[in-house]
Design a protein around this motif. Sequence first.
Motif, PDB file in Angstrom:
ATOM      1  N   ALA A  84      -8.979   1.746   0.077  1.00 39.66           N
ATOM      2  CA  ALA A  84      -9.121   1.584  -1.369  1.00 39.66           C
ATOM      3  C   ALA A  84      -9.829   2.774  -1.995  1.00 39.66           C
ATOM      4  O   ALA A  84      -9.453   3.238  -3.082  1.00 39.66           O
ATOM      5  CB  ALA A  84      -9.881   0.293  -1.669  1.00 39.66           C
ATOM      6  N   LEU A 100      -6.202   1.863  -8.783  1.00 39.15           N
ATOM      7  CA  LEU A 100      -6.029   0.734  -7.872  1.00 39.15           C
ATOM      8  C   LEU A 100      -6.726  -0.511  -8.398  1.00 39.15           C
ATOM      9  O   LEU A 100      -7.878  -0.466  -8.817  1.00 39.15           O
ATOM     10  CB  LEU A 100      -6.593   1.067  -6.487  1.00 39.15           C
ATOM     11  N   GLN A 148      -8.177   5.317  -4.778  1.00 38.12           N
ATOM     12  CA  GLN A 148      -8.786   5.605  -6.082  1.00 38.12           C
ATOM     13  C   GLN A 148      -8.871   7.109  -6.344  1.00 38.12           C
ATOM     14  O   GLN A 148      -8.563   7.578  -7.441  1.00 38.12           O
ATOM     15  CB  GLN A 148     -10.179   4.976  -6.177  1.00 38.12           C
ATOM     16  N   TRP A 159       0.833  -1.206   0.000  1.00 35.97           N
ATOM     17  CA  TRP A 159       0.000   0.000   0.000  1.00 35.97           C
ATOM     18  C   TRP A 159       0.869   1.260   0.000  1.00 35.97           C
ATOM     19  O   TRP A 159       0.685   2.169  -0.817  1.00 35.97           O
ATOM     20  CB  TRP A 159      -0.900   0.023   1.230  1.00 35.97           C
ATOM     21  N   LEU A 211      -7.052  -4.571  -6.741  1.00 37.82           N
ATOM     22  CA  LEU A 211      -6.796  -5.224  -5.461  1.00 37.82           C
ATOM     23  C   LEU A 211      -6.576  -6.721  -5.659  1.00 37.82           C
ATOM     24  O   LEU A 211      -7.446  -7.421  -6.169  1.00 37.82           O
ATOM     25  CB  LEU A 211      -7.968  -4.996  -4.508  1.00 37.82           C
ATOM     26  N   PRO A 265     -12.631  -0.655  -7.403  1.00 40.09           N
ATOM     27  CA  PRO A 265     -11.461  -1.463  -7.801  1.00 40.09           C
ATOM     28  C   PRO A 265     -11.859  -2.887  -8.164  1.00 40.09           C
ATOM     29  O   PRO A 265     -12.696  -3.499  -7.497  1.00 40.09           O
ATOM     30  CB  PRO A 265     -10.573  -1.451  -6.555  1.00 40.09           C
ATOM     31  N   TRP A 297     -18.521  -0.664  -0.888  1.00 39.23           N
ATOM     32  CA  TRP A 297     -18.208   0.001  -2.161  1.00 39.23           C
ATOM     33  C   TRP A 297     -19.471   0.316  -2.962  1.00 39.23           C
ATOM     34  O   TRP A 297     -19.477   1.222  -3.788  1.00 39.23           O
ATOM     35  CB  TRP A 297     -17.295  -0.880  -2.990  1.00 39.23           C
TER      36      TRP A 297
END
Length: 381
Positions: free
Chosen positions: A101, A112, A105, A68, A114, A179, A152
């Motif tokens: 995340a 990104l 973005q 990360w 994952l 992502p 998300w």
Amino acid sequence: MSLTFHWFLPTNGDSRHVVGGGHGTPATVSGRDRPPTVAYLSQIGRAAEDLGFVGALTPTGAWCEDAWLTTAMVSQNTERLKFLVAFRPGSVSPTLAAQMASTFQRQSGGRLLLNVVTGGESHEQRAYGDFLDKDARYRRTGEFLEIVRGLWEGKTVDLHGEHLHVEDAKLARVPDPVPEVYFGGSSPIAGEIAAKYVDVYLTWGEPPAQVAEKIARIRALAAKQGRTLRFGIRLHVITRDTSEQAWAEADRLLKGFDPETVRSVQAGLARSESEGQQRMLALHGGGDRAGLEIYPNLWAGIGLVRGGAGTALVGSHDEVAERIKEYHALGIDEFVLSGYPHLEEAYWFGEGVLPRLAGQGLWQHPFDARPAPSAQVPFAS
């Protein structure tokens, strides 16, 4: 459909020799040849995006720099390259991971990807405070992905699972775009998790027949969930103007393996709980070139000193392109590649193989409409 190619950021160090490590084994001393500084990794990243690689994988574990933090810094020195960040669900809460995340973005311009890594080695997991067994780790991964995907989507999530518990979880800002989730695993429970939650299923570089069997199995599991997945493969590459030059390079790498290091690494990997790692170990047919070429242009020598992905495509640019086409015919659309050293090998592949695939209508540069460079013709000797 254009094939998608990703490169690799060697956050465990780079070298003109193979840098070992992974799956509970430490990085070899050759990783000190080119330390994984932000400046050097950014140089690789800029080369990769110029050549037409869509993204770059970064590994996870005690043997390398944190994925990360490293990619967040490298992203500031690149423009379009995406980062396939390897991440272990047991190391941080799912709500925080979803937030990380989302932030990545926004701050990177949507770059990104994952790569969810459940973790195949219990002794390494325990060093991070994770004492679940392997199957329990996979069940936790499923709960983790259920929570993260709900967040998300902008949902308020309540989940009281076997391993994870969240109440009234919600993100202030959802990621845009969401992502894509990459995931690999050869065990039955890994297939079940992939079928339910992931976008791209990754396999290590096994011979085509074994890859075809795996794709068929995962595809059938996904169909039962009413889902379709994309498939990718993780390989090293040694590609040159001629086959003889490529195999000479493979032989040079092999001669650089210290026998004691090979014995130590193999003993460590033999204890691996990862079914995928055991499948990699089973590919070794011996210590010489003839025994390690397990399929035309597929060499298992890397796995003598490195955990995880242990096979390489070795051959002329035309031969490597043909093997890529063979894997593509099985259903592989994404290729996650690497080579030693990563800067130079990116150019060998990007200038040697990609133009050949472009000429056959299988690839186009993802970042602009410029024509691919013509394939280089070897100098006459």
